[in-house]
Design a protein around this motif. Structure first.
Motif, PDB file in Angstrom:
ATOM      1  N   ALA A  61       0.828  -1.204   0.000  1.00  0.00           N
ATOM      2  CA  ALA A  61       0.000   0.000   0.000  1.00  0.00           C
ATOM      3  C   ALA A  61       0.866   1.258   0.000  1.00  0.00           C
ATOM      4  O   ALA A  61       0.517   2.257  -0.645  1.00  0.00           O
ATOM      5  N   HIS A  62       2.011   1.206   0.693  1.00  0.00           N
ATOM      6  CA  HIS A  62       2.894   2.370   0.717  1.00  0.00           C
ATOM      7  C   HIS A  62       3.475   2.647  -0.671  1.00  0.00           C
ATOM      8  O   HIS A  62       3.584   3.811  -1.076  1.00  0.00           O
ATOM      9  N   LEU A  63       3.833   1.597  -1.390  1.00  0.00           N
ATOM     10  CA  LEU A  63       4.331   1.766  -2.757  1.00  0.00           C
ATOM     11  C   LEU A  63       3.247   2.376  -3.640  1.00  0.00           C
ATOM     12  O   LEU A  63       3.525   3.272  -4.446  1.00  0.00           O
ATOM     13  N   PHE A 107       1.083  -1.767 -11.385  1.00  0.00           N
ATOM     14  CA  PHE A 107       1.645  -2.943 -10.728  1.00  0.00           C
ATOM     15  C   PHE A 107       1.222  -3.017  -9.265  1.00  0.00           C
ATOM     16  O   PHE A 107       0.712  -4.038  -8.804  1.00  0.00           O
ATOM     17  N   SER A 108       1.425  -1.921  -8.528  1.00  0.00           N
ATOM     18  CA  SER A 108       1.084  -1.939  -7.102  1.00  0.00           C
ATOM     19  C   SER A 108      -0.418  -2.042  -6.898  1.00  0.00           C
ATOM     20  O   SER A 108      -0.889  -2.715  -5.969  1.00  0.00           O
ATOM     21  N   GLY A 109      -1.198  -1.406  -7.775  1.00  0.00           N
ATOM     22  CA  GLY A 109      -2.653  -1.522  -7.691  1.00  0.00           C
ATOM     23  C   GLY A 109      -3.128  -2.937  -7.978  1.00  0.00           C
ATOM     24  O   GLY A 109      -4.036  -3.450  -7.315  1.00  0.00           O
ATOM     25  N   GLY A 110      -2.511  -3.597  -8.946  1.00  0.00           N
ATOM     26  CA  GLY A 110      -2.849  -4.989  -9.234  1.00  0.00           C
ATOM     27  C   GLY A 110      -2.515  -5.900  -8.065  1.00  0.00           C
ATOM     28  O   GLY A 110      -3.264  -6.828  -7.742  1.00  0.00           O
ATOM     29  N   GLY A 140      -6.794   0.901   4.758  1.00  0.00           N
ATOM     30  CA  GLY A 140      -7.026   2.334   4.848  1.00  0.00           C
ATOM     31  C   GLY A 140      -6.728   2.889   6.223  1.00  0.00           C
ATOM     32  O   GLY A 140      -6.598   2.158   7.208  1.00  0.00           O
ATOM     33  N   ILE A 141      -6.656   4.228   6.307  1.00  0.00           N
ATOM     34  CA  ILE A 141      -6.338   4.870   7.572  1.00  0.00           C
ATOM     35  C   ILE A 141      -7.562   5.498   8.237  1.00  0.00           C
ATOM     36  O   ILE A 141      -7.485   5.893   9.391  1.00  0.00           O
TER      37      ILE A 141
END
Length: 119
Positions: free
Chosen positions: A2-4, A47-50, A115-116
């Protein structure tokens, strides 16, 4: 992961801002470089979303709407940079980018488990 994803989105928004600023200033070479970096960053976002999508597979319609909103943001960003490159107005695309980004942020930070915001 998630950070990426969040970091790559921040980089994408910064690069879009730089590309549009350089186009307005008439610095075409700098605008083209920042636009190419923006396009390369799209790959990192995808990529990170996938990767996140594969970990959220059991969230049903929420994750599908989040993915569609994220793709809408990317399409809006690309349309904005293309309109600025051609010297055409991009006001409607800025509105779409704002709506899609707000929707994606609310879904990502408010309703999905990494999520935050309190759910």
């Amino acid at each position: 992961m998630a950070h990426l994803h969040i970091t790559s989105w921040v980089i994408a928004f910064v690069m879009l801002g730089l590309a549009t600023t350089f186009h307005r200033a008439g610095k075409q070479k700098a605008a083209k470089i920042s636009q190419m970096i923006l396009r390369a960053d799209y790959l990192l976002v995808l990529f990170s979303g996938g990767w996140l999508f594969s970990s959220y597979a059991n969230y049903g319609p929420l994750i599908i709407i989040k993915v569609l909103a994220g793709l809408w943001v990317l399409a809006s960003m690309e349309a904005i940079s293309a309109k600025y490159k051609k010297g055409k107005p991009a006001g409607s695309w800025w509105l779409q980018l704002t709506i899609a980004a707000i929707l994606a942020i609310i879904l990502g930070w408010g309703f999905l488990p990494l999520g935050i915001l309190p759910a």
